[in-house]
Design a protein around this motif. Structure first.
Motif, mmCIF file in Angstrom:
data_model
loop_
_atom_site.group_PDB
_atom_site.id
_atom_site.type_symbol
_atom_site.label_atom_id
_atom_site.label_comp_id
_atom_site.label_asym_id
_atom_site.label_seq_id
_atom_site.Cartn_x
_atom_site.Cartn_y
_atom_site.Cartn_z
ATOM 1 N N LEU A 1 48.408 47.839 42.083
ATOM 2 C CA LEU A 1 48.034 46.470 42.247
ATOM 3 C C LEU A 1 46.626 46.120 41.712
ATOM 4 C CD1 LEU A 1 49.566 44.914 45.414
ATOM 5 C CD2 LEU A 1 50.200 44.188 42.931
ATOM 6 N N HIS A 2 45.772 46.951 41.983
ATOM 7 C CA HIS A 2 44.117 47.069 41.533
ATOM 8 C C HIS A 2 44.300 47.176 40.170
ATOM 9 C CE1 HIS A 2 39.857 47.352 41.755
ATOM 10 N NE2 HIS A 2 39.817 48.579 41.118
ATOM 11 N N HIS A 3 45.002 48.085 39.569
ATOM 12 C CA HIS A 3 44.998 48.377 38.350
ATOM 13 C C HIS A 3 45.436 47.250 37.639
ATOM 14 C CE1 HIS A 3 45.189 50.316 34.375
ATOM 15 N NE2 HIS A 3 46.496 49.924 34.347
ATOM 16 N N LEU A 4 46.458 46.607 37.999
ATOM 17 C CA LEU A 4 47.056 45.100 37.376
ATOM 18 C C LEU A 4 46.168 44.132 37.245
ATOM 19 C CD1 LEU A 4 50.913 45.350 38.486
ATOM 20 C CD2 LEU A 4 50.023 46.052 36.389
ATOM 21 N N GLU A 5 45.463 43.865 38.399
ATOM 22 C CA GLU A 5 44.406 42.986 38.324
ATOM 23 C C GLU A 5 43.462 42.943 37.472
ATOM 24 O OE1 GLU A 5 43.086 42.881 42.475
ATOM 25 O OE2 GLU A 5 45.066 41.793 43.097
ATOM 26 N N LYS A 6 42.578 44.481 37.419
ATOM 27 C CA LYS A 6 41.873 44.762 36.342
ATOM 28 C C LYS A 6 42.514 44.380 34.871
ATOM 29 C CE LYS A 6 39.649 48.458 36.591
ATOM 30 N NZ LYS A 6 39.420 49.930 37.014
ATOM 31 N N LEU A 7 43.616 44.712 34.584
ATOM 32 C CA LEU A 7 44.192 44.557 33.381
ATOM 33 C C LEU A 7 44.322 43.011 33.209
ATOM 34 C CD1 LEU A 7 45.728 45.717 30.949
ATOM 35 C CD2 LEU A 7 47.928 45.937 32.122
ATOM 36 N N ASN B 1 42.570 40.606 34.537
ATOM 37 C CA ASN B 1 41.061 40.212 34.034
ATOM 38 C C ASN B 1 40.996 40.497 32.512
ATOM 39 O OD1 ASN B 1 40.881 38.899 36.557
ATOM 40 N ND2 ASN B 1 39.847 40.812 37.496
ATOM 41 N N THR B 2 41.099 41.698 32.166
ATOM 42 C CA THR B 2 40.987 42.242 30.926
ATOM 43 C C THR B 2 41.453 41.277 29.978
ATOM 44 O OG1 THR B 2 40.557 44.219 31.531
ATOM 45 C CG2 THR B 2 40.909 43.851 29.182
ATOM 46 N N LYS B 3 42.969 41.035 30.196
ATOM 47 C CA LYS B 3 43.552 40.070 29.181
ATOM 48 C C LYS B 3 43.246 38.907 29.060
ATOM 49 C CE LYS B 3 46.535 43.296 27.851
ATOM 50 N NZ LYS B 3 46.579 43.781 26.357
#
Length: 108
Positions: A17-23, A25-27
């Motif tokens: 989930l942390h990775h998906l949140e960062k992704l 935000n990047t998107k």
């Protein structure tokens, strides 16, 4: 021990989930930049159309507009410039940059 397995799953899911949140935000940042770039391009195209540097047919094709819609846009910009009024760029961009233009080849 089932409690340690559950904890491993929870921790693993938290990492994912942390990775998906960062992704995400990047998107989001990429989409905002793309939208800003598309706004600049649309504004430039509209000015090119008004200056005769772009044909009305190419402009209509680029933004999927009817002849009447295209004329209304250019007339609005021309009248605003002549009357020294603010161009309603919010409306112009909303018309020119609908989702289908911003995200080409989006599955329907």
């Amino acid at each position: 021990d089932s409690s340690s397995i559950d904890l491993d799953h929870v921790l693993n899911h938290m990492e994912v989930l942390h990775h998906l949140e960062k992704l995400s935000n990047t998107k989001t940042r990429e989409q905002l930049k793309l939208y800003k770039d598309r706004r600049l391009q649309a504004r430039e195209h509209l000015m090119y159309l008004m200056e005769g540097k772009m044909t009305a047919q190419d402009f209509r094709k680029q933004y999927r507009l009817s002849e009447e819609d295209s004329k209304s846009l250019t007339k609005h910009v021309k009248l605003c410039m002549e009357m020294n009024e603010d161009i309603r760029w919010d409306l112009v961009f909303h018309i020119l940059l609908s989702l289908e233009h911003m995200v080409p080849n989006m599955p329907t």
